[in-house]
Design a protein around this motif. Sequence first.
Motif, PDB file in Angstrom:
ATOM      1  N   ASP A 107      43.935  54.275  31.572  1.00 35.84           N
ATOM      2  CA  ASP A 107      44.022  53.371  30.430  1.00 35.84           C
ATOM      3  C   ASP A 107      44.659  54.098  29.251  1.00 35.84           C
ATOM      4  OD1 ASP A 107      42.842  51.389  31.876  1.00 35.84           O
ATOM      5  OD2 ASP A 107      40.819  51.921  31.247  1.00 35.84           O
ATOM      6  N   GLN A 117      50.282  43.255  41.983  1.00 31.68           N
ATOM      7  CA  GLN A 117      50.564  44.682  41.800  1.00 31.68           C
ATOM      8  C   GLN A 117      49.420  45.326  41.028  1.00 31.68           C
ATOM      9  OE1 GLN A 117      54.119  43.957  39.308  1.00 31.68           O
ATOM     10  NE2 GLN A 117      52.986  45.096  37.794  1.00 31.68           N
ATOM     11  N   THR A 118      49.469  46.659  40.888  1.00 30.75           N
ATOM     12  CA  THR A 118      48.435  47.314  40.089  1.00 30.75           C
ATOM     13  C   THR A 118      48.585  46.840  38.651  1.00 30.75           C
ATOM     14  OG1 THR A 118      49.910  49.180  39.788  1.00 30.75           O
ATOM     15  CG2 THR A 118      48.228  49.420  41.459  1.00 30.75           C
ATOM     16  N   GLY A 119      47.486  46.878  37.922  1.00 32.77           N
ATOM     17  CA  GLY A 119      47.525  46.427  36.533  1.00 32.77           C
ATOM     18  C   GLY A 119      47.023  45.003  36.379  1.00 32.77           C
ATOM     19  N   THR A 120      46.748  44.330  37.500  1.00 31.15           N
ATOM     20  CA  THR A 120      46.286  42.946  37.446  1.00 31.15           C
ATOM     21  C   THR A 120      44.765  42.855  37.617  1.00 31.15           C
ATOM     22  OG1 THR A 120      46.702  42.818  39.816  1.00 31.15           O
ATOM     23  CG2 THR A 120      48.421  41.960  38.374  1.00 31.15           C
ATOM     24  N   GLY A 121      44.129  44.004  37.858  1.00 30.52           N
ATOM     25  CA  GLY A 121      42.692  43.986  38.138  1.00 30.52           C
ATOM     26  C   GLY A 121      42.429  43.823  39.621  1.00 30.52           C
ATOM     27  N   TYR A 123      31.748  50.567  39.797  1.00 33.75           N
ATOM     28  CA  TYR A 123      31.221  49.200  39.956  1.00 33.75           C
ATOM     29  C   TYR A 123      29.906  49.206  40.729  1.00 33.75           C
ATOM     30  CZ  TYR A 123      36.000  47.934  38.598  1.00 33.75           C
ATOM     31  OH  TYR A 123      37.187  47.827  37.941  1.00 33.75           O
ATOM     32  N   THR A 147      42.066  46.009  42.073  1.00 31.43           N
ATOM     33  CA  THR A 147      41.071  46.869  42.724  1.00 31.43           C
ATOM     34  C   THR A 147      39.682  46.227  42.658  1.00 31.43           C
ATOM     35  OG1 THR A 147      42.385  48.684  41.849  1.00 31.43           O
ATOM     36  CG2 THR A 147      40.305  49.273  42.900  1.00 31.43           C
ATOM     37  N   ALA A 148      39.303  45.792  41.464  1.00 31.57           N
ATOM     38  CA  ALA A 148      37.989  45.159  41.330  1.00 31.57           C
ATOM     39  C   ALA A 148      37.941  43.859  42.129  1.00 31.57           C
ATOM     40  CB  ALA A 148      37.682  44.882  39.863  1.00 31.57           C
ATOM     41  N   ASP A 192      45.918  54.807  37.729  1.00 32.03           N
ATOM     42  CA  ASP A 192      45.393  53.855  36.769  1.00 32.03           C
ATOM     43  C   ASP A 192      44.712  54.609  35.645  1.00 32.03           C
ATOM     44  OD1 ASP A 192      44.179  51.796  35.454  1.00 32.03           O
ATOM     45  OD2 ASP A 192      42.477  51.737  36.829  1.00 32.03           O
ATOM     46  N   ARG A 221      48.594  48.359  30.161  1.00 27.36           N
ATOM     47  CA  ARG A 221      47.612  47.952  31.162  1.00 27.36           C
ATOM     48  C   ARG A 221      46.631  46.962  30.557  1.00 27.36           C
ATOM     49  NH1 ARG A 221      48.894  49.899  36.063  1.00 27.36           N
ATOM     50  NH2 ARG A 221      46.840  50.604  36.686  1.00 27.36           N
ATOM     51  N   ALA A 222      46.077  46.147  31.450  1.00 32.05           N
ATOM     52  CA  ALA A 222      45.001  45.216  31.089  1.00 32.05           C
ATOM     53  C   ALA A 222      45.250  44.502  29.754  1.00 32.05           C
ATOM     54  CB  ALA A 222      43.654  45.959  31.069  1.00 32.05           C
ATOM     55  N   TYR A 268      33.527  44.469  30.821  1.00 31.01           N
ATOM     56  CA  TYR A 268      34.410  43.410  31.316  1.00 31.01           C
ATOM     57  C   TYR A 268      33.722  42.077  31.064  1.00 31.01           C
ATOM     58  CZ  TYR A 268      36.959  46.944  34.038  1.00 31.01           C
ATOM     59  OH  TYR A 268      37.679  48.026  34.430  1.00 31.01           O
ATOM     60  N   ASP A 307      35.472  38.777  31.136  1.00 33.46           N
ATOM     61  CA  ASP A 307      36.001  37.707  31.991  1.00 33.46           C
ATOM     62  C   ASP A 307      36.791  38.285  33.150  1.00 33.46           C
ATOM     63  OD1 ASP A 307      35.198  35.712  30.053  1.00 33.46           O
ATOM     64  OD2 ASP A 307      36.807  36.558  28.825  1.00 33.46           O
ATOM     65  N   PRO A 308      36.724  37.611  34.305  1.00 33.83           N
ATOM     66  CA  PRO A 308      37.543  38.077  35.424  1.00 33.83           C
ATOM     67  C   PRO A 308      39.023  37.857  35.151  1.00 33.83           C
ATOM     68  CG  PRO A 308      36.264  36.127  36.041  1.00 33.83           C
ATOM     69  CD  PRO A 308      35.898  36.449  34.640  1.00 33.83           C
ATOM     70  N   THR A 309      39.869  38.722  35.680  1.00 32.76           N
ATOM     71  CA  THR A 309      41.311  38.499  35.577  1.00 32.76           C
ATOM     72  C   THR A 309      41.660  37.398  36.593  1.00 32.76           C
ATOM     73  OG1 THR A 309      41.847  40.114  37.278  1.00 32.76           O
ATOM     74  CG2 THR A 309      41.686  40.936  35.022  1.00 32.76           C
TER      75      THR A 309
HETATM   76  P1  AMP Z   1      44.087  47.463  38.686  1.00 31.82           P
HETATM   77  O1  AMP Z   1      45.038  46.321  38.793  1.00 31.82           O
HETATM   78  O2  AMP Z   1      43.001  47.396  39.682  1.00 31.82           O
HETATM   79  O3  AMP Z   1      44.859  48.770  38.731  1.00 31.82           O
HETATM   80  O4  AMP Z   1      43.361  47.400  37.252  1.00 31.82           O
HETATM   81  C1  AMP Z   1      44.045  47.530  36.037  1.00 31.82           C
HETATM   82  C2  AMP Z   1      43.147  47.880  34.864  1.00 31.82           C
HETATM   83  O5  AMP Z   1      42.410  46.749  34.422  1.00 31.82           O
HETATM   84  C3  AMP Z   1      42.096  48.956  35.134  1.00 31.82           C
HETATM   85  O6  AMP Z   1      42.110  49.830  34.039  1.00 31.82           O
HETATM   86  C4  AMP Z   1      40.791  48.237  35.195  1.00 31.82           C
HETATM   87  O7  AMP Z   1      39.732  49.072  34.788  1.00 31.82           O
HETATM   88  C5  AMP Z   1      41.033  47.089  34.226  1.00 31.82           C
HETATM   89  N1  AMP Z   1      40.285  45.859  34.568  1.00 31.82           N
HETATM   90  C6  AMP Z   1      40.042  45.367  35.792  1.00 31.82           C
HETATM   91  N2  AMP Z   1      39.362  44.212  35.729  1.00 31.82           N
HETATM   92  C7  AMP Z   1      39.181  43.953  34.414  1.00 31.82           C
HETATM   93  C8  AMP Z   1      38.538  42.892  33.694  1.00 31.82           C
HETATM   94  N3  AMP Z   1      37.985  41.854  34.309  1.00 31.82           N
HETATM   95  N4  AMP Z   1      38.534  42.963  32.341  1.00 31.82           N
HETATM   96  C9  AMP Z   1      39.113  44.011  31.705  1.00 31.82           C
HETATM   97  N5  AMP Z   1      39.735  45.041  32.310  1.00 31.82           N
HETATM   98  C10 AMP Z   1      39.777  45.016  33.661  1.00 31.82           C
END
Ligand code: AMP
Length: 444
Positions: free
Chosen positions: A330, A65-69, A116, A71-72, A328, A356-357, A40, A42-44
Amino acid sequence: MIALPGMMLRWMLKKVVFLTQFSDLGLAEPLLRSLVEEGYTDPTPIQAAVIPKVIEGRDVMGIAQTGTGKTAAFVLPVLSRIKEMELTPKRAGCTALILAPTRELAAQIADSIRIYGRFMKPAVAVVVGGVKHNPQIRQMAPGVDVLVATPGRLLDHMATGTIRLDGTSVIVLDEGDQMLDLGFMPAIRQVMNALPKKRQTMLFSATMPEPIRKLARDFLVDPAEVAVAAVSKPIDRIEQRVIHLPHSEKKDMLAKLMADPAIERSIVFTRTKRGADRVAEGLVKAGFGAAAIHGNKSQNQRERALRDFKQGRTTVLVATDIAARGIDIDDVSHVFNFELPNIPESYVHRIGRTARAGRGGAAISFCDGTERQYLKDIEKLTNLIIEAEGTPQPFEKPPAPGGNRGNRGGGQGRPQPKPATRNRKEESGKPRRPRRRKRPAASA
Ligand code: AMP
């Protein structure tokens, strides 16, 4: 004109192009290391907005929603605070509690924590319904850094004293609107009331219905509010088409389309659990590596199906809406709607399993005569006319709830909403919600 030295120019460009980097967000070093390993860079947007607020100790209300990153966005700063503040759990307790609506999502969040947190090795437990209590009790006994739970089973443990929350300082409520739909609101309120008053609270939800707003008003203190891309956003990157055909031809059509080598990994959605089994069997007979995942499968079967799919041993996952919620994975190249959902929002959730992503994807939907109204509702919600093939089938009334093909709304044994006809609520632009259960027996 002033000539800028090359290094300065590069620095300025970096600031303009990559407005934020993970290293700017105040995360602990072991987490930055694992992000590098994950690739990764850059941060989303939601991560850039949420992480510094959580590190500061603020409550957060996130609309995403999910898909935006997402969870992290909460896992990284929660782990960072545990590390930097050297927070330790009480016996049978947890420092951070994450509540999720489904077992699959809970397991997935726990996987993300392990990934993580690989350089800090946090103690993580997953407490969900559908599996034995005793291993959960044993795992929780010494206390854990992060507990990921579904609300029903957590309450069971709280009632017997095998989990205590009096030492918990961080709570994350993930997928708030899904939890509301599944009838978890009373359970969530009970959990919130058992937590210490002095704590940090985060609430994430894709939409903001009134009960979620009220939850936020009741339990969050001066939250930082963060909103990213609305529910229909990822649609822009997904190539969508609908094929009109009679129901009896769907099975053969699916097998025919599946033969396309462009399909690397696909999820096929059905409305019912039995439908999912039948479609998976048909695909296996036709020579495809497919497995079904739904609420009637044991936890072990679901986990195996997901693992096989993630590791590429099977390339097709056949799922009902609830079972697939938040999954989730990929590189899902195609989503098939073997049956269209009667709840138009589910269509957006379903096709969001691909693209996704930032990647692209394709969504192919089958529409028989009983689903014509569902298609209209979906096109109205997404404000799109989906490219169509085949001859539209004569308009038929959708089968009655409980009927063979009529177990509407995900087929998870939940009370079924009314048919998706245009009603006054829809005309007013408000999404219809499935009726709610009073008290869930276990998570979906
Ligand atoms: P989420 O919205 O948490 O379901 O995450 C969606 C997808 O984005 C997951 O496959 C994560 O592994 C991926 N992801 C999360 N953060 C990043 C980031 N900063 N750069 C690239 N991929 C990411």
